[in-house]
Design an enzyme around this catalytic site. Structure first.
Site, PDB file in Angstrom:
ATOM      1  N   HIS A   1     -21.247  -3.606  50.371  1.00 46.62           N
ATOM      2  CA  HIS A   1     -20.090  -3.929  50.873  1.00 46.62           C
ATOM      3  C   HIS A   1     -20.984  -4.689  53.179  1.00 46.62           C
ATOM      4  O   HIS A   1     -22.128  -4.911  53.236  1.00 46.62           O
ATOM      5  CB  HIS A   1     -19.538  -3.295  52.081  1.00 46.62           C
ATOM      6  CG  HIS A   1     -18.184  -2.991  52.849  1.00 46.62           C
ATOM      7  ND1 HIS A   1     -18.443  -3.149  53.864  1.00 46.62           N
ATOM      8  CD2 HIS A   1     -16.778  -3.203  52.674  1.00 46.62           C
ATOM      9  CE1 HIS A   1     -17.060  -2.889  54.774  1.00 46.62           C
ATOM     10  NE2 HIS A   1     -16.226  -3.205  53.947  1.00 46.62           N
TER      11      HIS A   1
ATOM     12  N   ASP B   1     -25.260   4.177  51.830  1.00 48.97           N
ATOM     13  CA  ASP B   1     -23.883   4.249  52.107  1.00 48.97           C
ATOM     14  C   ASP B   1     -22.371   4.975  51.140  1.00 48.97           C
ATOM     15  O   ASP B   1     -22.382   4.239  49.663  1.00 48.97           O
ATOM     16  CB  ASP B   1     -23.446   2.738  51.787  1.00 48.97           C
ATOM     17  CG  ASP B   1     -21.662   2.530  52.277  1.00 48.97           C
ATOM     18  OD1 ASP B   1     -21.499   3.170  52.762  1.00 48.97           O
ATOM     19  OD2 ASP B   1     -21.555   0.659  52.169  1.00 48.97           O
TER      20      ASP B   1
ATOM     21  N   GLN C   1     -17.500   4.693  49.916  1.00 51.83           N
ATOM     22  CA  GLN C   1     -16.733   5.406  49.067  1.00 51.83           C
ATOM     23  C   GLN C   1     -16.227   6.750  47.985  1.00 51.83           C
ATOM     24  O   GLN C   1     -16.202   7.334  47.602  1.00 51.83           O
ATOM     25  CB  GLN C   1     -16.758   3.908  47.580  1.00 51.83           C
ATOM     26  CG  GLN C   1     -16.073   2.500  48.198  1.00 51.83           C
ATOM     27  CD  GLN C   1     -14.811   2.553  49.099  1.00 51.83           C
ATOM     28  OE1 GLN C   1     -13.393   3.459  48.101  1.00 51.83           O
ATOM     29  NE2 GLN C   1     -14.274   1.923  49.722  1.00 51.83           N
TER      30      GLN C   1
ATOM     31  N   LYS D   1     -11.940   7.319  54.785  1.00 56.84           N
ATOM     32  CA  LYS D   1     -11.527   6.600  53.162  1.00 56.84           C
ATOM     33  C   LYS D   1     -11.178   8.699  53.010  1.00 56.84           C
ATOM     34  O   LYS D   1     -11.852   8.368  51.800  1.00 56.84           O
ATOM     35  CB  LYS D   1     -12.705   6.023  52.747  1.00 56.84           C
ATOM     36  CG  LYS D   1     -12.414   4.594  53.652  1.00 56.84           C
ATOM     37  CD  LYS D   1     -13.422   4.155  52.594  1.00 56.84           C
ATOM     38  CE  LYS D   1     -13.891   2.550  53.710  1.00 56.84           C
ATOM     39  NZ  LYS D   1     -12.482   1.265  53.533  1.00 56.84           N
TER      40      LYS D   1
ATOM     41  N   CYS E   1     -14.853  -7.402  51.139  1.00 53.71           N
ATOM     42  CA  CYS E   1     -15.869  -7.287  51.625  1.00 53.71           C
ATOM     43  C   CYS E   1     -17.385  -7.939  51.411  1.00 53.71           C
ATOM     44  O   CYS E   1     -17.903  -6.506  51.803  1.00 53.71           O
ATOM     45  CB  CYS E   1     -16.071  -5.792  52.697  1.00 53.71           C
ATOM     46  SG  CYS E   1     -14.547  -6.037  54.044  1.00 53.71           S
TER      47      CYS E   1
HETATM   48  C1  LIG Z   1     -19.130   0.794  50.177  1.00 53.72           C
HETATM   49  C2  LIG Z   1     -18.483   0.481  52.049  1.00 53.72           C
HETATM   50  N1  LIG Z   1     -18.912   0.615  52.896  1.00 53.72           N
HETATM   51  C3  LIG Z   1     -19.011   0.279  54.523  1.00 53.72           C
HETATM   52  C4  LIG Z   1     -17.576   0.317  54.217  1.00 53.72           C
HETATM   53  C5  LIG Z   1     -17.239   0.195  55.760  1.00 53.72           C
HETATM   54  O1  LIG Z   1     -16.318   1.126  56.889  1.00 53.72           O
HETATM   55  P1  LIG Z   1     -15.696   1.194  57.660  1.00 53.72           P
HETATM   56  O2  LIG Z   1     -14.330   0.384  57.548  1.00 53.72           O
HETATM   57  O3  LIG Z   1     -14.983   2.127  57.664  1.00 53.72           O
HETATM   58  O4  LIG Z   1     -16.697   1.130  57.834  1.00 53.72           O
HETATM   59  C6  LIG Z   1     -16.417   0.452  53.300  1.00 53.72           C
HETATM   60  C7  LIG Z   1     -14.803  -0.054  53.969  1.00 53.72           C
HETATM   61  O5  LIG Z   1     -14.369   0.135  52.623  1.00 53.72           O
HETATM   62  C8  LIG Z   1     -17.153   0.105  52.468  1.00 53.72           C
HETATM   63  O6  LIG Z   1     -16.110   0.290  50.931  1.00 53.72           O
END
Ligand SMILES: Cc1ncc(COP(=O)(O)O)c(C=O)c1O
Length: 407
Positions: A124, A201, A204, A227, A365
């Site tokens: 992401h 990370d 998800q 999430k 993203c």
């Molecule tokens: C794999 C992953 N990493 C990071 C993020 C960023 O999360 P946040 O916008 O809640 O900081 C997301 C959000 O969709 C994501 O799916």
């Protein structure tokens, strides 16, 4: 599919006020954000109704109650992740802020010109851009693990990328765009053998996978509350205690200091050193309630249920003409990206919306990934605990109608 008595989807849906109030809604955009069970809404409300005060500041009764609630939330998160110690949990606004914290604090203090960071093609933007910014500032090199045709990572290439200059591997636990789950443990072991640190990370993965930071043996793990059935504006960084202890603060202000004078300032021990200013207190309490709620479910039964939904969906999509599932790696999560031969995904999503079916469309993203796949974007259907076979069937039937109409 037989479900254990601990997992009854009808009873589970009843715990979500928004889903009860909008019974016609088919919400399949859970990777963007999940809805919140009553337990989370109640916990936030209860905090404001019974314990609202600023934390770690005053000596009055209410301030003690607020501080206890906030610190208990930290302990709940630590228990949920099987962390050694609650002091390894730093509250952040979410995944994005947690990764920026690691880049700005650990990265700026530990990485030097010529050092290398390995990312993967699945990441992401939140796990790309903070490292690009750091790389530009420090003269670092970013290397990227490529994909196999099915959307899994090319592990042979990953092993070739690892070298004496590699200082960090930053990798997703579950791709938000195509559902791939990288073999984390294997990659972490490889990185550690080369003396590199690993950031996972888990934005998800948190809602679907059992995350045990001791078992995983990573160095940093980050996630967002919203999430995983929790509130917005809150998330966390877990980091090994010895690493946190050596990391400098990244934001200055109240709360993170030990003593301030105009001749110099000293800082608190972790995690407070990284929590400048008034933290999101009610949100922390809400996040703890979300994790308690999720933790009380039969997780293996839930995982099997979600996988059954994914398989039903993919089976149905395969029967539709001109539809291709993007990402077919074995063991993928309950998230399916689709591309269409004859239709633009935006048009399809609009038709679905007219039937009150919510999906996500675009590059998710993950623009480098979409570029590699040579796709303008996909239509993403992301499932979670409260989705049903009836919803998957409603989506498939609406998609069949839509594609016929658009041809
Ligand atoms: C794999 C992953 N990493 C990071 C993020 C960023 O999360 P946040 O916008 O809640 O900081 C997301 C959000 O969709 C994501 O799916």
């Amino acid at each position: 599919m037989p479900l254990s008595p601990a997992f009854d989807v009808a009873a589970l849906r009843e715990q979500f006020p928004l889903l009860c109030a909008q019974p016609a809604l088919v919400y399949l955009d859970n990777a963007a954000t999940t809805h919140k069970p009553r337990a989370v809404l109640d916990a936030e409300r209860r905090f404001y109704e019974t314990s609202n005060a600023n934390v770690h500041r005053s000596v009055h009764r209410l301030a003690h109650a607020a501080t206890d609630a906030f610190e208990n939330a930290r302990s709940t998160i630590a228990r949920f992740l099987n962390a050694h110690d609650a002091r390894e949990i730093v509250f952040t606004r979410g995944t994005t802020e947690a990764i920026n914290l690691v880049a700005q604090s650990w990265g700026r203090s530990q990485l030097h010109a010529g050092d290398e960071i390995i990312l993967t093609m699945l990441e992401h933007h939140a796990n790309i851009v903070p490292w690009q910014m750091l790389a530009a500032e420090r003269g670092l090199t970013l290397r990227v693990v490529e994909l196999q045709p099915d959307g899994s990572l090319d592990l042979a290439q990953f092993r070739q990328l690892m070298g004496s200059r590699t200082r960090l591997l930053a990798v997703t636990a579950l791709s938000n765009a195509i559902g791939t789950r990288p073999p984390l443990r294997e990659m972490i072991d490889t990185a550690h053998r080369h003396g590199a640190r690993v950031l996972v990370d888990a934005a998800q993965a948190m809602a679907h996978d059992i995350i045990d930071v001791q078992d995983l043996d990573a160095d940093f793990l980050v996630f967002s509350g919203h999430k995983v059935f929790g509130p917005t504006g809150i998330g966390a960084l877990w980091a090994r205690g010895d690493l946190l202890a050596g990391m400098p603060p990244w934001q200055g202000g109240g709360e993170m200091i030990e003593r301030v004078s105009f001749s110099g300032t000293t800082y608190q021990a972790p995690p407070y050193r990284f929590e400048a200013g008034t933290p999101p207190m009610a949100q922390a309490v809400g996040l703890a309630a979300a994790l308690d709620w999720l933790g009380a479910l039969d997780r293996p039964a839930l995982a099997a249920y979600e996988d059954m939904l994914r398989a039903t969906l993919e089976h149905g999509l395969a029967a539709l003409p001109g539809v291709r599932v993007v990402g077919t790696a074995p063991g993928k999560g309950p998230l399916v990206s689709a591309a269409f031969e004859q239709a633009h995904p935006f048009d399809v999503a609009q038709f679905l919306d007219a039937r009150d079916i919510a999906v996500r469309v675009g590059t998710h993203c993950a623009q480098p990934l979409m570029e590699t796949l040579q796709l303008p974007g996909t239509l993403r259907i992301s499932l979670c605990a409260y989705n049903t076979v009836t919803e998957v069937e409603a989506l498939l039937s609406a998609l069949a109608d839509t594609l016929e109409w658009l041809q």
